[in-house]
Design an enzyme around this catalytic site. Structure first.
Site, mmCIF file in Angstrom:
data_model
loop_
_atom_site.group_PDB
_atom_site.id
_atom_site.type_symbol
_atom_site.label_atom_id
_atom_site.label_comp_id
_atom_site.label_asym_id
_atom_site.label_seq_id
_atom_site.Cartn_x
_atom_site.Cartn_y
_atom_site.Cartn_z
ATOM 1 N N ARG A 98 27.770 -28.319 104.882
ATOM 2 C CA ARG A 98 28.979 -27.671 105.390
ATOM 3 C C ARG A 98 29.196 -27.976 106.867
ATOM 4 N NH1 ARG A 98 29.281 -21.361 105.517
ATOM 5 N NH2 ARG A 98 28.679 -21.460 103.333
ATOM 6 N N ARG A 105 34.359 -33.704 111.576
ATOM 7 C CA ARG A 105 34.140 -34.089 110.181
ATOM 8 C C ARG A 105 33.325 -35.378 110.090
ATOM 9 N NH1 ARG A 105 39.486 -31.924 110.099
ATOM 10 N NH2 ARG A 105 39.721 -30.206 108.623
ATOM 11 N N HIS A 192 42.330 -37.289 106.971
ATOM 12 C CA HIS A 192 42.316 -35.828 106.855
ATOM 13 C C HIS A 192 41.545 -35.308 108.053
ATOM 14 C CE1 HIS A 192 41.704 -31.754 105.564
ATOM 15 N NE2 HIS A 192 40.406 -31.913 105.403
#
EC number: 1.1.1.27
Length: 331
Positions: A98, A105, A192
């Site tokens: 996570r 990211r 993204h």
């Protein structure tokens, strides 16, 4: 005679029939469970399989959902053994390390590549004809990793990409205009996350171009500061993570939206991550989000989006950043 035998008399011996539209969710963390409940509440499959390495957590989540079976039409199964996922139509991968508060990211990547080396071969073994949907971050790189590890054709490996970024974008535009997001047509493409590209030239309401009304929209010279909306889209996930520790509901709904288009063969256009080599001046083997048509066979078509020179340059820059990371990966 047992109670069951006294109650029911058999007319014929039933042959076991496989599920017609089985969906698997890999990973029962916050995103996996939000995806699972969103898929269940939209009634998209006749069987939902869940798999995770954390056996107790998996067992608890599956039991909790099964206890709601009366309110659902879907058979729910779960096991840490991937045989439970056999013959899935769509497999949604949410498992992975996570993202921590403040962590980019891209920083997550090698940690997750190692996890994928276990997951992807198991999916391929039991569902060789499935459509693979990657949600784990960094999603564009991990979609590339899943494509490489699976050996699947590119139309059967899809990343959830900027489907959520575009939803956030449309929500915020709607807030500013006091309109429902579905009436605000707007696309975010590219990576993204941090270097996503808002296509201001395409933003419209009822076919009316907003940039036609405000030519400065999305630029530094815009007195209405529409650019701040894209910043809010990018910062949105970090803000939610800061406040509640993780993101879950919106990405779960976004996943169900994509699964619905595939299962129901809707031929709906979504901004999802696909191989963009040869498009918009991208030379390397990278996955980025562009508008794609989703149906029963997976990703059937790509829409040729008209991007302005500046927007195209941003997409190329994203591609270079991702390729810089990808070429260092140990697959």
């Amino acid at each position: 005679m047992s109670t069951k035998e006294k109650l029911i008399s058999h007319v014929m011996k039933e042959e076991p029939v496989g599920s017609r539209n089985k969906v698997t969710v890999v990973g029962v963390g916050m995103v996996g469970m939000a995806s699972a409940i969103s898929i269940l509440l939209k009634d998209l499959c006749d069987e939902l399989a869940m798999v995770d390495v954390m056996e107790d957590k998996l067992k608890g989540e599956v039991m909790d959902l099964q206890h709601g079976s009366l309110f659902l039409k879907t058979k729910i199964v779960g096991d840490k053994d991937y045989s439970v996922t056999a013959n899935s139509k769509v497999v949604v991968v949410t498992a992975g390390a996570r993202q921590q508060e403040g962590e980019s990211r891209l920083n997550l990547v090698q940690r997750n590549v190692n996890i994928f080396k276990f997951i992807i071969p198991n999916i391929v073994k039991y569902s060789p004809n499935c459509i693979l949907m990657v949600v784990s971050n960094p999603v564009d790189i991990l979609t590339y990793v899943a494509w490489k590890l699976s050996g699947f054709p590119r139309h059967r490996v899809i990343g959830s990409g900027t489907n959520l970024d575009s939803a956030r974008f449309r929500h915020l535009i709607g807030e500013k205009l006091h309109l429902h997001p579905s009436s605000c047509h707007a696309w975010i493409v590219g990576e993204h996350g941090d270097s996503s590209v808002p296509v201001w030239s395409g933003v419209n309401v009822a076919g009316v171009s907003l940039q036609g009304l405000n030519p400065q929209m999305g630029t530094e010279g815009d007195g209405e500061d529409w650019k701040a909306i894209h910043k809010e889209v990018v910062d949105g996930a970090y803000e939610v993570i800061k406040l509640k520790g993780y993101t879950s509901w919106a990405i779960g709904m976004s996943v169900a939206d994509l699964v619905e288009s595939i299962i129901k063969n809707m031929h709906k256009v979504h901004p999802v991550s696909t191989l963009v080599q040869g498009m918009h001046g991208v030379k390397d083997e990278v996955f980025l989000s562009v508008p794609c048509v989703l149906g029963n066979s997976g990703l059937t078509d790509v829409i040729h989006m008209t991007l302005k020179a500046e927007e195209e340059k941003q997409v190329q820059k994203s591609a270079e950043t991702l390729w810089g990371v990808q070429k260092e990966l140990i697959l």
